[in-house]
Design a protein around this motif. Structure first.
Motif, PDB file in Angstrom:
ATOM      1  N   VAL A  25       0.831  -1.200   0.000  1.00 38.28           N
ATOM      2  CA  VAL A  25       0.000   0.000   0.000  1.00 38.28           C
ATOM      3  C   VAL A  25       0.864   1.247   0.000  1.00 38.28           C
ATOM      4  N   ALA A  26       1.875   1.272   0.880  1.00 38.59           N
ATOM      5  CA  ALA A  26       2.728   2.460   1.021  1.00 38.59           C
ATOM      6  C   ALA A  26       3.391   2.851  -0.287  1.00 38.59           C
ATOM      7  N   GLN A  27       3.767   1.863  -1.095  1.00 36.59           N
ATOM      8  CA  GLN A  27       4.450   2.141  -2.352  1.00 36.59           C
ATOM      9  C   GLN A  27       3.522   2.731  -3.405  1.00 36.59           C
ATOM     10  N   ARG A  28       2.216   2.606  -3.201  1.00 30.21           N
ATOM     11  CA  ARG A  28       1.257   3.016  -4.232  1.00 30.21           C
ATOM     12  C   ARG A  28       0.406   4.220  -3.854  1.00 30.21           C
ATOM     13  N   VAL A  29       0.458   4.621  -2.600  1.00 26.10           N
ATOM     14  CA  VAL A  29      -0.325   5.780  -2.157  1.00 26.10           C
ATOM     15  C   VAL A  29       0.462   7.059  -2.397  1.00 26.10           C
ATOM     16  N   GLN A  30      -0.174   8.029  -3.038  1.00 26.61           N
ATOM     17  CA  GLN A  30       0.450   9.345  -3.171  1.00 26.61           C
ATOM     18  C   GLN A  30      -0.279  10.328  -2.260  1.00 26.61           C
ATOM     19  N   VAL A  31       0.502  11.178  -1.609  1.00 28.47           N
ATOM     20  CA  VAL A  31      -0.047  12.252  -0.776  1.00 28.47           C
ATOM     21  C   VAL A  31       0.409  13.558  -1.407  1.00 28.47           C
ATOM     22  N   ARG A  32      -0.538  14.378  -1.819  1.00 30.16           N
ATOM     23  CA  ARG A  32      -0.190  15.586  -2.576  1.00 30.16           C
ATOM     24  C   ARG A  32      -1.000  16.784  -2.086  1.00 30.16           C
ATOM     25  N   LEU A  33      -0.519  17.965  -2.461  1.00 33.36           N
ATOM     26  CA  LEU A  33      -1.178  19.209  -2.079  1.00 33.36           C
ATOM     27  C   LEU A  33      -1.908  19.813  -3.267  1.00 33.36           C
ATOM     28  N   VAL A  34      -3.061  20.399  -2.994  1.00 33.56           N
ATOM     29  CA  VAL A  34      -3.777  21.222  -3.972  1.00 33.56           C
ATOM     30  C   VAL A  34      -4.044  22.561  -3.291  1.00 33.56           C
ATOM     31  N   PRO A  35      -3.630  23.674  -3.886  1.00 33.31           N
ATOM     32  CA  PRO A  35      -3.780  24.975  -3.218  1.00 33.31           C
ATOM     33  C   PRO A  35      -5.220  25.472  -3.210  1.00 33.31           C
ATOM     34  N   MET A  36      -5.535  26.301  -2.228  1.00 25.50           N
ATOM     35  CA  MET A  36      -6.878  26.843  -2.084  1.00 25.50           C
ATOM     36  C   MET A  36      -7.322  27.673  -3.293  1.00 25.50           C
ATOM     37  N   HIS A  37      -6.359  28.260  -4.015  1.00 26.55           N
ATOM     38  CA  HIS A  37      -6.775  29.126  -5.126  1.00 26.55           C
ATOM     39  C   HIS A  37      -7.396  28.336  -6.277  1.00 26.55           C
ATOM     40  N   ASP A  38      -7.373  27.007  -6.219  1.00 22.47           N
ATOM     41  CA  ASP A  38      -8.079  26.206  -7.211  1.00 22.47           C
ATOM     42  C   ASP A  38      -9.593  26.286  -7.024  1.00 22.47           C
ATOM     43  N   GLU A  39     -10.061  26.759  -5.876  1.00 26.47           N
ATOM     44  CA  GLU A  39     -11.486  26.995  -5.584  1.00 26.47           C
ATOM     45  C   GLU A  39     -12.346  25.768  -5.890  1.00 26.47           C
ATOM     46  N   LEU A  40     -11.953  24.653  -5.301  1.00 30.54           N
ATOM     47  CA  LEU A  40     -12.623  23.386  -5.584  1.00 30.54           C
ATOM     48  C   LEU A  40     -14.055  23.342  -5.067  1.00 30.54           C
ATOM     49  N   VAL A  41     -14.363  24.067  -4.007  1.00 27.42           N
ATOM     50  CA  VAL A  41     -15.739  24.026  -3.512  1.00 27.42           C
ATOM     51  C   VAL A  41     -16.680  24.703  -4.507  1.00 27.42           C
ATOM     52  N   LEU A  42     -16.245  25.812  -5.084  1.00 28.94           N
ATOM     53  CA  LEU A  42     -17.072  26.476  -6.099  1.00 28.94           C
ATOM     54  C   LEU A  42     -17.277  25.583  -7.323  1.00 28.94           C
ATOM     55  N   THR A  43     -16.184  25.072  -7.867  1.00 28.46           N
ATOM     56  CA  THR A  43     -16.333  24.252  -9.072  1.00 28.46           C
ATOM     57  C   THR A  43     -17.023  22.927  -8.749  1.00 28.46           C
ATOM     58  N   GLY A  44     -16.830  22.429  -7.518  1.00 30.40           N
ATOM     59  CA  GLY A  44     -17.526  21.206  -7.117  1.00 30.40           C
ATOM     60  C   GLY A  44     -19.018  21.423  -6.964  1.00 30.40           C
ATOM     61  N   ALA A  45     -19.421  22.588  -6.462  1.00 27.74           N
ATOM     62  CA  ALA A  45     -20.845  22.900  -6.361  1.00 27.74           C
ATOM     63  C   ALA A  45     -21.475  22.944  -7.757  1.00 27.74           C
ATOM     64  N   ALA A  46     -20.724  23.481  -8.724  1.00 29.53           N
ATOM     65  CA  ALA A  46     -21.216  23.484 -10.111  1.00 29.53           C
ATOM     66  C   ALA A  46     -21.278  22.064 -10.674  1.00 29.53           C
ATOM     67  N   ALA A  47     -20.287  21.237 -10.332  1.00 26.97           N
ATOM     68  CA  ALA A  47     -20.294  19.840 -10.775  1.00 26.97           C
ATOM     69  C   ALA A  47     -21.482  19.091 -10.184  1.00 26.97           C
ATOM     70  N   LEU A  48     -21.879  19.443  -8.962  1.00 30.17           N
ATOM     71  CA  LEU A  48     -23.051  18.826  -8.337  1.00 30.17           C
ATOM     72  C   LEU A  48     -24.306  19.147  -9.136  1.00 30.17           C
ATOM     73  N   VAL A  49     -24.432  20.384  -9.575  1.00 29.95           N
ATOM     74  CA  VAL A  49     -25.567  20.768 -10.413  1.00 29.95           C
ATOM     75  C   VAL A  49     -25.518  20.008 -11.741  1.00 29.95           C
ATOM     76  N   ARG A  50     -24.349  19.938 -12.349  1.00 34.20           N
ATOM     77  CA  ARG A  50     -24.186  19.245 -13.635  1.00 34.20           C
ATOM     78  C   ARG A  50     -24.629  17.787 -13.527  1.00 34.20           C
ATOM     79  N   TYR A  51     -24.265  17.147 -12.411  1.00 35.21           N
ATOM     80  CA  TYR A  51     -24.637  15.752 -12.231  1.00 35.21           C
ATOM     81  C   TYR A  51     -26.130  15.589 -11.944  1.00 35.21           C
TER      82      TYR A  51
END
Length: 373
Positions: free
Chosen positions: A341-367
């Motif tokens: 498992v350890a060899q295959r798990v990646q832990v990475r950062l995504v910065p807040m300026h990607d605004e994932l909650v906004l685009t995710g809320a739009a994706a929720l509507v799309r779905y």
């Protein structure tokens, strides 16, 4: 003779959704979703391409494509380049003037952000207003109205990412950071705006956004959103998990130090009291950051191992998360899981300026409105 009391039998259908008759309208909606999904995923196609790729008949494709063009979702984009025998195929693709979503992000402390977002997750306009614990839903409705008036394009619906436990109808069961309990957020806003409104937990919609518009592995991803609080969104086999309690991802309220600081949920020593952005901003040396990273790894390990997750995303202020904290999370996971498992798990950062909650809320509507993931 001793009598044995018969125990009540547990229904084998407990928890299952009732199966009803598939109506013609359901099939049509599904077929429209197939077409739109192909075009979103792969770009412009001919009608013949769509018939082959979706296994729908050419007559059905022709009928539905005409309907989607009339509704403004699709547009004919000319013939396919290159030399072909016979009549050149006409390509259809997503229209640049297709309907849009209004997206609202309640995850930040002290303010509310709204945006008009297109079907590709592009933020077209955005606005921010003050919003604090105890403020009225009328503030949210007012921002949505202004956003609706800012665009000439048809509004497909309104999506909201909010902290707390949110049920499938968009009712906020409990949100300690907002002081909400049993707030029928989606229903109230829909009645006020006259539009379909869909609400989801902010971390869950952020995870959906990272999958739909980013680099997320939706076969097994845990997104940890770190801001004024801490929440998690889990995607497994292409679906966001919620569970019967609708509390999947509430990892911020796992107690890691019973004698620790008071948390907004009422317990002491929750992970959130160590890992939230305000708490991290108080740390002034790498030893303290490593300590927090190790606690986080201990919480993440059983989740990652049990669910077989390969993609762990820390979504938050990179200046607080990168360096010693991130390194200790990776080291802790490596020490506490199987080497496989350890060899295959990646832990990475995504910065807040990607605004994932906004685009995710739009994706929720799309779905919810189109069936497109």
């Amino acid at each position: 003779m001793t009598q044995i009391k018969e125990q009540p039998r547990r229904s084998t259908t407990a928890g299952r959704r009732p199966v009803g008759k598939v109506l013609p309208g359901d099939a049509r909606r599904h077929h429209r979703a197939l077409i739109l999904q192909q075009l979103v995923d792969h770009g412009a196609r001919s009608r013949a391409d769509l018939a082959r790729e979706t296994s729908l008949t050419r007559v059905t494709i022709s009928d539905l494509v005409a309907e989607l063009i009339e509704e403004g979702f699709l547009i004919e984009q000319g013939t396919r380049p290159g030399t072909h025998m016979g009549k050149p195929a006409t390509l259809v693709g997503m229209s640049e003037d297709a309907p849009v979503a209004i997206a609202l992000d309640l995850s930040a402390d002290g303010h509310l952000t709204g945006a008009v977002v297109d079907l590709d997750g592009k933020i077209l306009t955005r606005e921010q207003v003050e919003f604090s614990r105890g403020d009225d839903i009328a503030v949210i409705a007012g921002l949505a109205v202004r956003l609706r008036e800012s665009t000439p394009r048809r509004i497909l619906g309104v999506g909201i990412g909010t902290p707390g436990i949110v049920d499938g109808d968009g009712t906020v069961i409990i949100a300690p950071n907002l002081g909400w309990e049993n707030v029928d957020l989606a229903a109230q806003l829909s009645a006020s705006l006259g539009l379909p409104v869909h609400a989801g937990n902010d971390s869950n919609v952020a995870a959906v956004a990272e999958s739909a518009f980013g680099a997320g592995d939706d076969q097994g991803m845990l997104l940890l959103m770190i801001g004024s609080g801490v929440g998690g969104g889990v995607l497994i086999d292409g679906r966001a998990l919620s569970g019967p309690l609708m509390s999947s991802g509430e990892i911020g309220h796992v107690v890691v130090d019973p004698g620790g600081r008071q948390c907004s949920c009422g317990n002491r020593g929750c992970l959130e009291t160590f890992l939230s952005a305000p708490a991290l901003s108080l740390l002034d040396n790498d030893d303290d950051r490593r300590h927090v990273g190790t606690k986080l790894a201990t919480v993440l390990t059983p989740v990652v191992t049990t669910l077989g997750i390969a993609d762990v995303v820390l979504y938050g202020p990179t200046e607080l998360l990168e360096g010693a904290l991130l390194e200790s999370v990776r080291a802790g996971l490596a020490q506490q899981t199987l080497p496989f498992v350890a060899q295959r798990v990646q832990v990475r950062l995504v910065p807040m300026h990607d605004e994932l909650v906004l685009t995710g809320a739009a994706a929720l509507v799309r779905y919810r409105e189109l069936g497109v993931v």
